[in-house]
Design an enzyme around this catalytic site. Structure first.
Site, PDB file in Angstrom:
ATOM      1  N   ALA A   1      44.834   7.987  10.521  1.00  0.00           N
ATOM      2  CA  ALA A   1      45.412   6.686  10.834  1.00  0.00           C
ATOM      3  C   ALA A   1      45.566   5.848   9.569  1.00  0.00           C
ATOM      4  O   ALA A   1      44.803   5.999   8.615  1.00  0.00           O
ATOM      5  CB  ALA A   1      44.503   5.941  11.825  1.00  0.00           C
ATOM      6  N   GLY A   2      46.556   4.972   9.580  1.00  0.00           N
ATOM      7  CA  GLY A   2      46.713   3.984   8.511  1.00  0.00           C
ATOM      8  C   GLY A   2      47.159   2.712   9.180  1.00  0.00           C
ATOM      9  O   GLY A   2      48.285   2.633   9.655  1.00  0.00           O
ATOM     10  N   HIS A   3      46.254   1.744   9.298  1.00  0.00           N
ATOM     11  CA  HIS A   3      46.552   0.503  10.011  1.00  0.00           C
ATOM     12  C   HIS A   3      46.646  -0.641   9.008  1.00  0.00           C
ATOM     13  O   HIS A   3      45.694  -0.913   8.281  1.00  0.00           O
ATOM     14  CB  HIS A   3      45.475   0.224  11.071  1.00  0.00           C
ATOM     15  CG  HIS A   3      45.451   1.260  12.156  1.00  0.00           C
ATOM     16  ND1 HIS A   3      44.553   1.256  13.198  1.00  0.00           N
ATOM     17  CD2 HIS A   3      46.242   2.350  12.368  1.00  0.00           C
ATOM     18  CE1 HIS A   3      44.802   2.290  13.991  1.00  0.00           C
ATOM     19  NE2 HIS A   3      45.807   2.965  13.504  1.00  0.00           N
TER      20      HIS A   3
ATOM     21  N   ASP B   1      52.188   4.327  14.108  1.00  0.00           N
ATOM     22  CA  ASP B   1      52.731   3.335  13.170  1.00  0.00           C
ATOM     23  C   ASP B   1      53.559   2.261  13.850  1.00  0.00           C
ATOM     24  O   ASP B   1      54.526   1.745  13.286  1.00  0.00           O
ATOM     25  CB  ASP B   1      53.572   4.028  12.071  1.00  0.00           C
ATOM     26  CG  ASP B   1      52.767   5.075  11.330  1.00  0.00           C
ATOM     27  OD1 ASP B   1      51.552   4.884  11.176  1.00  0.00           O
ATOM     28  OD2 ASP B   1      53.353   6.096  10.920  1.00  0.00           O
TER      29      ASP B   1
HETATM   30  P1  GDP Z   1      49.830   1.120  12.780  1.00  0.00           P
HETATM   31  O1  GDP Z   1      49.457   2.468  12.270  1.00  0.00           O
HETATM   32  O2  GDP Z   1      50.312   1.160  14.191  1.00  0.00           O
HETATM   33  O3  GDP Z   1      48.755   0.085  12.562  1.00  0.00           O
HETATM   34  O4  GDP Z   1      51.093   0.668  11.907  1.00  0.00           O
HETATM   35  P2  GDP Z   1      51.250   0.804  10.301  1.00  0.00           P
HETATM   36  O5  GDP Z   1      50.372  -0.200   9.650  1.00  0.00           O
HETATM   37  O6  GDP Z   1      51.106   2.217   9.881  1.00  0.00           O
HETATM   38  O7  GDP Z   1      52.782   0.464  10.131  1.00  0.00           O
HETATM   39  C1  GDP Z   1      53.320  -0.742  10.556  1.00  0.00           C
HETATM   40  C2  GDP Z   1      53.956  -1.448   9.341  1.00  0.00           C
HETATM   41  O8  GDP Z   1      54.770  -2.494   9.794  1.00  0.00           O
HETATM   42  C3  GDP Z   1      52.932  -2.099   8.424  1.00  0.00           C
HETATM   43  O9  GDP Z   1      53.414  -2.063   7.115  1.00  0.00           O
HETATM   44  C4  GDP Z   1      52.855  -3.537   8.943  1.00  0.00           C
HETATM   45  O10 GDP Z   1      52.454  -4.457   7.945  1.00  0.00           O
HETATM   46  C5  GDP Z   1      54.280  -3.747   9.325  1.00  0.00           C
HETATM   47  N1  GDP Z   1      54.499  -4.667  10.448  1.00  0.00           N
HETATM   48  C6  GDP Z   1      53.788  -4.815  11.592  1.00  0.00           C
HETATM   49  N2  GDP Z   1      54.402  -5.675  12.426  1.00  0.00           N
HETATM   50  C7  GDP Z   1      55.526  -6.073  11.812  1.00  0.00           C
HETATM   51  C8  GDP Z   1      56.621  -6.940  12.181  1.00  0.00           C
HETATM   52  O11 GDP Z   1      56.678  -7.492  13.266  1.00  0.00           O
HETATM   53  N3  GDP Z   1      57.632  -7.071  11.282  1.00  0.00           N
HETATM   54  C9  GDP Z   1      57.629  -6.460  10.059  1.00  0.00           C
HETATM   55  N4  GDP Z   1      58.650  -6.651   9.240  1.00  0.00           N
HETATM   56  N5  GDP Z   1      56.619  -5.648   9.684  1.00  0.00           N
HETATM   57  C10 GDP Z   1      55.601  -5.442  10.551  1.00  0.00           C
HETATM   58  P1  IMO Z   2      48.440   5.610  13.026  1.00  0.00           P
HETATM   59  O1  IMO Z   2      47.120   5.318  13.688  1.00  0.00           O
HETATM   60  C1  IMO Z   2      51.782   8.368  12.490  1.00  0.00           C
HETATM   61  C2  IMO Z   2      50.878  12.651  12.678  1.00  0.00           C
HETATM   62  C3  IMO Z   2      51.031  13.452  11.406  1.00  0.00           C
HETATM   63  C4  IMO Z   2      51.429  14.793  11.982  1.00  0.00           C
HETATM   64  C5  IMO Z   2      50.591  14.895  13.250  1.00  0.00           C
HETATM   65  C6  IMO Z   2      49.299  15.693  13.092  1.00  0.00           C
HETATM   66  O2  IMO Z   2      48.581   5.021  11.674  1.00  0.00           O
HETATM   67  O3  IMO Z   2      49.567   5.286  13.942  1.00  0.00           O
HETATM   68  P2  IMO Z   2      46.972  15.181  11.918  1.00  0.00           P
HETATM   69  O4  IMO Z   2      46.646  14.873  10.477  1.00  0.00           O
HETATM   70  O5  IMO Z   2      46.556  14.101  12.863  1.00  0.00           O
HETATM   71  O6  IMO Z   2      46.499  16.527  12.348  1.00  0.00           O
HETATM   72  O7  IMO Z   2      48.587  15.247  11.952  1.00  0.00           O
HETATM   73  O8  IMO Z   2      50.279  13.543  13.608  1.00  0.00           O
HETATM   74  N1  IMO Z   2      49.977  11.456  12.582  1.00  0.00           N
HETATM   75  C7  IMO Z   2      50.422  10.201  12.540  1.00  0.00           C
HETATM   76  N2  IMO Z   2      51.684   9.710  12.502  1.00  0.00           N
HETATM   77  N3  IMO Z   2      50.723   7.524  12.537  1.00  0.00           N
HETATM   78  C8  IMO Z   2      49.461   8.001  12.600  1.00  0.00           C
HETATM   79  O9  IMO Z   2      48.397   7.209  12.769  1.00  0.00           O
HETATM   80  C9  IMO Z   2      49.261   9.400  12.556  1.00  0.00           C
HETATM   81  N4  IMO Z   2      48.173  10.199  12.578  1.00  0.00           N
HETATM   82  C10 IMO Z   2      48.628  11.459  12.603  1.00  0.00           C
HETATM   83  O10 IMO Z   2      52.024  12.911  10.563  1.00  0.00           O
HETATM   84  O11 IMO Z   2      52.780  14.753  12.373  1.00  0.00           O
HETATM   85 MG    MG Z   3      49.885   3.760  10.717  1.00  0.00          MG
END
Ligand code: GDP
Ligand code: IMO
Ligand code: MG
Length: 432
Positions: free
Chosen positions: A39-41, A13
């Site tokens: 994952a959640g991107h 994240d």
């Molecule tokens: P990922 O899993 O690495 O792709 O990251 P996530 O999407 O799970 O979490 C990152 C969160 O931060 C998302 O809600 C993005 O929209 C947000 N985000 C990313 N870059 C920035 C930034 O520079 N500033 C702010 N305020 N939010 C950001």
């Molecule tokens: P992105 O790509 C944050 C964490 C889970 C748990 C551990 C194992 O969005 O960064 P799993 O379901 O993979 O067996 O869970 O890994 N986890 C993540 N934490 N971002 C993620 O993906 C994750 N994918 C798995 O919360 O602690």
């Molecule tokens: Mg994520």
């Protein structure tokens, strides 16, 4: 021409989706190579938010090829759901925009059930806090050679034979060991035969596709999921995911040779978060942690769980630079730190009177680590509208420069907001 890997440096994240979306304009192919819909991107384009779990984050652009490599574990229902949602938003995903490796392993309904049932049986302190998406059991089947690959879905007899064998075994485990209900062969067979029809046009040889793209001079962007401290070998085991999340796995997980990788961009959130269980040395349990969690809107993009928050950890950042071979860092969410009077960065750990410069492998030792902090003055100004490094407040510049010094790695990108354009691209990895 350049081929670039994006890797998370912390516990996931970090903002990988945003940076992948930003860099997609310079690439032709965007490839997921490990993980699955754990994952959640998140991408924000023109104020509209998209969250992708399986489809590569390059999908919003025209004329780009998104690929899902063999190292991914794929839940076909989730993929089709994402494709449907995109179509409803006017973005039709066709086979010329998306290819899935025939060697990609399938997440089956019994994997989700095994994941949830085994977590439920674990005692407090032993739970991993998985996303419940069947990731661990699916990778376990792959490694123990019982998995079903998406290409095998197209061979009706082979699929039936493998599914029968698996259902026998999984129902034994579910009912006799995990106090859970059995799954139905007929239901899964019918459902997955339908998935086979829907996904057949997308299945191909990703390795050959990438090789052809490379030979014709096209840029490739590899989209990592999770982060270095969640890596199955190098993370805080057993509180990790079930794949190698480090950049090296871009090659094995997509069928691409290591000699063709040119740059690795490590995504580093300006502070640290962790979702799920497991030790987290710089975790904050006070009002500062709460303030960062609120301002950063730190909720899991997959499970909606509140993310634990803490100070930036320079030790794991250094580990990530080494483990991934990071050539440039992207610092994200720097805007969230505005208003903090003082900022802290861990530069070492202390354990039993000893100083440590990297994360130890023994989880009991990790649990005992105390961060050794360096303090820096914070800044009050909001920085979301800044686009040039020199226009950042002096104390913000100092914070960034200190990260560069601690990690001995140049900062390539600074992100100051969730939107695509809220970015300072200091050094484009495709133009190195
Ligand atoms: P990922 O899993 O690495 O792709 O990251 P996530 O999407 O799970 O979490 C990152 C969160 O931060 C998302 O809600 C993005 O929209 C947000 N985000 C990313 N870059 C920035 C930034 O520079 N500033 C702010 N305020 N939010 C950001
Ligand atoms: P992105 O790509 C944050 C964490 C889970 C748990 C551990 C194992 O969005 O960064 P799993 O379901 O993979 O067996 O869970 O890994 N986890 C993540 N934490 N971002 C993620 O993906 C994750 N994918 C798995 O919360 O602690
Ligand atoms: Mg994520």
């Amino acid at each position: 021409m350049a081929n670039v890997v994006i890797a998370g440096t912390q516990w996931g994240d970090e903002g990988k989706g945003k940076i992948v979306d930003l860099l997609t304009q310079y690439a032709h192919c965007i490839v997921r190579f490990q993980g699955g819909n754990n994952a959640g991107h998140t991408l924000v384009v023109d104020g509209r938010q998209f969250i992708f779990h399986l489809i590569p984050s390059g999908i919003l652009y025209e004329n780009k090829k998104c690929l899902i490599g063999n190292g991914v574990v794929l839940d076909p229902g989730v993929l089709l759901g994402e494709m449907k949602e995109l179509a409803e938003n006017g973005l039709k995903v066709s086979p010329d925009k998306l290819m899935i490796s025939e060697n990609t392993h399938l997440i089956m309904p019994y994997h989700n059930r095994l994941d949830l049932a085994s977590e439920a049986l674990k005692k407090t302190g032993k739970k991993i806090g998985t996303t419940g998406r069947g990731i661990g059991p699916c990778y376990a089947d792959k490694i123990i050679r019982k998995g079903i690959k998406i290409g095998e879905l197209l061979d009706k007899d082979l699929f039936k034979e493998k599914l029968l064998e698996n259902i026998d075994e999984k129902n034994y485990i579910l009912t006799k060991q995990l106090e859970s209900d059995p799954v139905s062969f007929d239901e899964i067979y019918e459902q997955y035969r339908k998935y086979a029809e829907d996904l057949a046009p997308y299945i191909g040889n990703v390795s050959v596709e990438l090789d052809n793209a490379r030979k014709s001079g096209k840029n490739i962007l590899f989209e990592g999921a999770q982060g270095t401290q969640l890596d199955i070998d190098h993370g805080t085991y057993p509180f990790v995911t079930s794949s190698n999340t480090v950049a090296g796995n871009a090659c094995a997980g997509a069928g691409f040779g290591p000699s063709h990788i040119d740059a690795v961009i490590g995504i580093l959130k300006a502070y640290t978060t962790r979702v799920g269980e497991g030790p987290f040395p710089t975790e904050l349990f006070d009002a500062t942690g709460d303030a960062i969690q609120k301002k950063g809107n730190e909720f899991g993009a997959t499970t909606g769980r509140k993310r634990r928050c803490g100070w930036l950890d320079g030790v794991i950042a250094g580990d990530a630079v080494r483990l991934n071979g990071i050539t440039g860092l992207a610092i994200t969410k720097l805007d969230i730190l505005s208003g903090q009077p003082t900022l802290k960065i861990a530069t070492e750990y202390e354990e039993g009177g000893e100083r440590l410069a990297c994360m130890p492998g023994n989880i009991r030792r990790v649990e005992r680590l105390k961060p050794v902090y360096e303090e820096l003055p914070g800044w009050d100004e909001e920085i979301g509208d800044v686009r040039n490094f020199d226009d950042l407040p002096a104390k913000t510049q100092d914070y960034v420069k200190r990260i560069e010094e601690i990690t001995e790695t140049p900062i390539s990108i600074i992100s100051v907001g969730p939107d695509r354009e809220k970015t300072l691209l200091l050094k484009n990895p495709f133009e190195e």
